[in-house]
Enzyme design. Structure first.
Site, mmCIF file in Angstrom:
data_model
loop_
_atom_site.group_PDB
_atom_site.id
_atom_site.type_symbol
_atom_site.label_atom_id
_atom_site.label_comp_id
_atom_site.label_asym_id
_atom_site.label_seq_id
_atom_site.Cartn_x
_atom_site.Cartn_y
_atom_site.Cartn_z
ATOM 1 N N LYS A 1 -4.789 8.219 15.241
ATOM 2 C CA LYS A 1 -3.420 8.591 15.605
ATOM 3 C C LYS A 1 -3.494 9.405 16.893
ATOM 4 O O LYS A 1 -4.527 9.995 17.204
ATOM 5 C CB LYS A 1 -2.794 9.461 14.511
ATOM 6 C CG LYS A 1 -2.823 8.819 13.126
ATOM 7 C CD LYS A 1 -1.444 8.365 12.697
ATOM 8 C CE LYS A 1 -1.376 7.830 11.303
ATOM 9 N NZ LYS A 1 -1.683 6.413 11.133
ATOM 10 N N LYS B 1 1.174 -10.440 10.919
ATOM 11 C CA LYS B 1 1.258 -10.393 12.390
ATOM 12 C C LYS B 1 0.773 -11.727 12.966
ATOM 13 O O LYS B 1 -0.242 -12.272 12.528
ATOM 14 C CB LYS B 1 0.414 -9.237 12.935
ATOM 15 C CG LYS B 1 1.021 -7.861 12.609
ATOM 16 C CD LYS B 1 0.311 -6.751 13.361
ATOM 17 C CE LYS B 1 0.669 -5.381 12.847
ATOM 18 N NZ LYS B 1 1.883 -4.807 13.400
ATOM 19 N N LYS C 1 0.815 -1.194 0.000
ATOM 20 C CA LYS C 1 0.000 0.000 0.000
ATOM 21 C C LYS C 1 0.857 1.255 0.000
ATOM 22 O O LYS C 1 1.983 1.183 0.506
ATOM 23 C CB LYS C 1 -0.949 -0.005 1.189
ATOM 24 C CG LYS C 1 -0.217 0.078 2.538
ATOM 25 C CD LYS C 1 -1.174 0.098 3.666
ATOM 26 C CE LYS C 1 -1.662 1.466 3.965
ATOM 27 N NZ LYS C 1 -0.781 2.276 4.821
ATOM 28 N N GLU D 1 -3.206 4.123 17.707
ATOM 29 C CA GLU D 1 -1.771 4.412 17.593
ATOM 30 C C GLU D 1 -1.415 5.600 18.474
ATOM 31 O O GLU D 1 -2.208 6.531 18.608
ATOM 32 C CB GLU D 1 -1.419 4.780 16.162
ATOM 33 C CG GLU D 1 -1.765 3.735 15.147
ATOM 34 C CD GLU D 1 -1.273 4.165 13.781
ATOM 35 O OE1 GLU D 1 -0.100 3.925 13.492
ATOM 36 O OE2 GLU D 1 -2.047 4.779 13.026
ATOM 37 N N HIS E 1 0.888 -5.472 5.812
ATOM 38 C CA HIS E 1 1.777 -6.053 6.830
ATOM 39 C C HIS E 1 1.014 -6.604 8.037
ATOM 40 O O HIS E 1 1.532 -7.407 8.788
ATOM 41 C CB HIS E 1 2.895 -5.085 7.242
ATOM 42 C CG HIS E 1 2.488 -3.971 8.139
ATOM 43 N ND1 HIS E 1 1.928 -2.809 7.684
ATOM 44 C CD2 HIS E 1 2.557 -3.837 9.485
ATOM 45 C CE1 HIS E 1 1.684 -2.008 8.706
ATOM 46 N NE2 HIS E 1 2.068 -2.605 9.816
ATOM 47 N N HIS F 1 -5.792 -2.399 6.760
ATOM 48 C CA HIS F 1 -5.541 -3.203 7.964
ATOM 49 C C HIS F 1 -6.834 -3.609 8.698
ATOM 50 O O HIS F 1 -7.031 -4.765 9.040
ATOM 51 C CB HIS F 1 -4.634 -2.448 8.939
ATOM 52 C CG HIS F 1 -3.367 -1.931 8.304
ATOM 53 N ND1 HIS F 1 -2.663 -2.637 7.356
ATOM 54 C CD2 HIS F 1 -2.672 -0.779 8.477
ATOM 55 C CE1 HIS F 1 -1.592 -1.950 6.986
ATOM 56 N NE2 HIS F 1 -1.580 -0.812 7.641
ATOM 57 N N ASP G 1 -5.677 5.251 4.949
ATOM 58 C CA ASP G 1 -4.362 4.789 5.407
ATOM 59 C C ASP G 1 -4.469 3.511 6.244
ATOM 60 O O ASP G 1 -3.609 2.646 6.166
ATOM 61 C CB ASP G 1 -3.696 5.898 6.238
ATOM 62 C CG ASP G 1 -2.257 5.575 6.591
ATOM 63 O OD1 ASP G 1 -1.514 5.125 5.703
ATOM 64 O OD2 ASP G 1 -1.865 5.767 7.758
HETATM 65 C C1 BG6 Z 1 0.905 1.825 8.070
HETATM 66 C C2 BG6 Z 1 0.315 3.209 8.046
HETATM 67 O O1 BG6 Z 1 0.348 1.024 7.053
HETATM 68 O O2 BG6 Z 1 0.632 1.214 9.325
HETATM 69 C C3 BG6 Z 1 0.854 4.046 9.180
HETATM 70 O O3 BG6 Z 1 0.624 3.839 6.800
HETATM 71 C C4 BG6 Z 1 0.635 3.328 10.499
HETATM 72 O O4 BG6 Z 1 0.229 5.322 9.205
HETATM 73 C C5 BG6 Z 1 1.192 1.915 10.434
HETATM 74 O O5 BG6 Z 1 1.268 4.069 11.528
HETATM 75 C C6 BG6 Z 1 0.821 1.126 11.690
HETATM 76 O O6 BG6 Z 1 1.458 -0.128 11.675
HETATM 77 P P1 BG6 Z 1 1.745 -0.923 13.034
HETATM 78 O O7 BG6 Z 1 2.289 -2.234 12.585
HETATM 79 O O8 BG6 Z 1 2.711 -0.089 13.817
HETATM 80 O O9 BG6 Z 1 0.426 -1.042 13.740
#
Ligand code: BG6
Length: 488
Positions: A338, A180, A146, A214, A176, A238, A233
């Site tokens: 965020k 996990k 992405k 986050e 990603h 996710h 985003d």
């Molecule tokens: C990314 C986003 O895909 O995932 C970011 O672009 C975000 O904005 C991040 O902070 C969060 O990933 P994780 O693994 O830290 O939860």
């Protein structure tokens, strides 16, 4: 090797000197090396436009690992790892330069895996350059992540360009979160345990909550983020991916096609959110100045490089309905933001109340059971049950207790790998199960575009919330209007 071997690869990283490569890919490849997961004959070829030779690239890789790994480098492992690295200077917009790859790639010995760690605006160039240079074979793969587009239209354009050169089964699209450990564990939890296979629908479940909170703010990415927003985003990918894992029907096998087709069915069953119902079903927020762990932090509009009139959301909460037999009447509440009070990713399955309460003389209502799946930090699974407090009182006294499975406690001898490690390894192994199909991505965009269009139509500013909190009060009201509340 630590597990089943796979064919050695020529792993070609486009954008090898960029942030994604230095921060994530090189560190994850080093960790795989440390655990002996990289096939001995595998080569890693970094490509970028800067004039540099292989020793120069190795030096940059060394510095990146020192900066971004949380541990000391092991000299023997680094020696092995660095011997795989080489560098090739290519300006990705210049088609004739791709022919140089011929000297690095050997299809008779290794599978070519092309990792596009650059902005999607360059994807078309790379595909054309590779195609024209004749360096690809039908075993070659490409890996991208992405943002795959900004909406359905742009996502189709990217996929169309890629499809001119790579067949769908050669394309590995990364989210990603699917690497996990706890997301993968959802498959085990749901489909290897009869107590969950039989208690996983509208008969027993009242509602589901998915939170991805986050602590970080915009971290120097203002321009990208402001154009994107939290819905695109985080939620488009996710959170929707987690939702599909929770909601899908049992796949026939663990094969990619079975899993992809069950996930697509869920995405197709999501009830559209449109201009008509967007106000009842969504909350958009934007953080203002506040405190994180006692330290003052600026608001979204005061971040470096900010456009002070931006109405981009840094927080989203939604009520999602899935229109199918299994989930009829079971809302899924999703929230992500965020600068929230803590980093917390969890799924809470709230079971229904019992139809009859035999303890009613002491307890007017019994709290329903919950299954809480902690994705990060502190991976684990927890079930909340009621127990009798030991004692010989006349009335039975109950207490809410936890059956608690912390991964780090229970699996003391197993290392929990990060999402990237799992996915980069799966791409090298050529296993597409944990990657996204084109149809999945496009279906997710179709649903997200409808929300985004409804917001654009409303033209309302997001609701403010102070940094270091759990988002706007309206996010609590979203559940309160249905007689429910967020967990924790
Ligand atoms: C990314 C986003 O895909 O995932 C970011 O672009 C975000 O904005 C991040 O902070 C969060 O990933 P994780 O693994 O830290 O939860």
């Amino acid at each position: 090797m630590s597990s089943k071997t796979y064919n050695p690869c020529d792993l070609v990283i486009y954008g090898a000197l960029g942030d994604l490569s230095r921060r994530k890919l090189l560190t994850c490849l080093y960790r795989l090396e440390l655990s002996n997961f990289i096939e001995p004959e595998t080569c890693i070829i970094g490509i970028d436009r800067m004039e540099l030779d292989s020793p120069g690239f190795i030096e940059i890789a060394h510095k990146s690992l020192q900066e971004f790994l949380n541990t000391e480098l092991d000299e023997a492992v680094w020696k092995r790892f660095s011997s795989r690295l080489s560098y090739l200077q290519i300006d990705l917009t210049q088609m004739e330069q791709y022919a140089q790859l011929q000297d690095f790639v050997d299809h008779s010995k290794r599978v070519m895996v092309n990792y596009f760690a650059v902005s999607p605006v360059l994807f078309k160039n790379i595909c054309q350059g590779l195609d024209q240079s004749g360096v690809l074979s039908n075993t070659s793969r490409m890996v991208m992540e992405k943002p795959i587009g900004h909406d359905l239209k742009s996502s189709r354009e990217i996929n169309d360009e890629v499809a001119k050169v790579f067949q769908e089964d050669q394309v590995f699209r990364i989210d990603h979160y699917l690497g996990k450990e706890t997301v993968l564990n959802l498959l085990a939890l749901r489909f290897a345990n009869s107590i969950f296979t039989t208690n996983w629908d509208h008969n027993t479940i009242d509602h589901v909550q998915i939170t991805v909170a986050e602590e970080v703010g915009i971290e120097g990415r203002w321009e990208y983020f402001d154009h994107t927003g939290q819905l695109r985003d985080m939620l488009q990918n996710h959170l929707l991916q987690i939702l599909t894992f929770v909601a899908m029907e049992p796949p026939a096998t663990l094969e990619a096609q079975s899993i992809h087709s069950e996930k697509i069915k869920v995405l197709k069953a999501l009830r559209p959110i449109t201009a008509k119902n967007v106000k009842e079903k969504t909350v958009r927020g934007q953080y203002t100045a506040g405190y994180m762990k006692g330290k003052p932090v600026p608001g979204y509009l005061e971040e470096e490089g900010a456009n002070t009139k931006s109405i981009t959301e840094s927080f989203v909460a939604l009520r999602v309905d899935i229109d199918n037999w299994r989930w009829a009447g079971v809302p899924f509440y999703l929230r992500t933001g965020k600068r929230m009070s803590g980093k917390r990713t969890e799924i809470v399955i709230n079971f229904k109340r019992l139809p009859h309460n035999i303890f009613r003389d002491s307890y007017r209502e019994l709290p329903p059971n919950k299954l809480i799946i902690h994705l990060q930090p502190n991976e684990g699974v927890e079930i909340q049950v009621l127990n009798k407090i030991p004692g010989i009182d006349e009335n039975i006294k109950l207490q809410k207790t936890k059956l608690d499975l912390s991964f780090s406690e229970t699996f003391k001898n197993s290392r929990i790998f990060g999402g990237y490690e799992k996915l980069v390894l799966e791409a090298m192994r050529g296993n597409p199960t944990l990657f996204l199909s084109r149809e999945e991505i496009e279906q997710a965009w179709t649903w997200i575009d409808s929300i985004q269009n409804a917001w654009t139509h409303l033209l309302e500013s997001p609701i403010s919330y102070p940094a270091g909190t759990w988002g706007p009060i309206a996010s609590d009201s979203l559940l309160a209007q249905d007689g429910r509340a967020w967990e924790g």
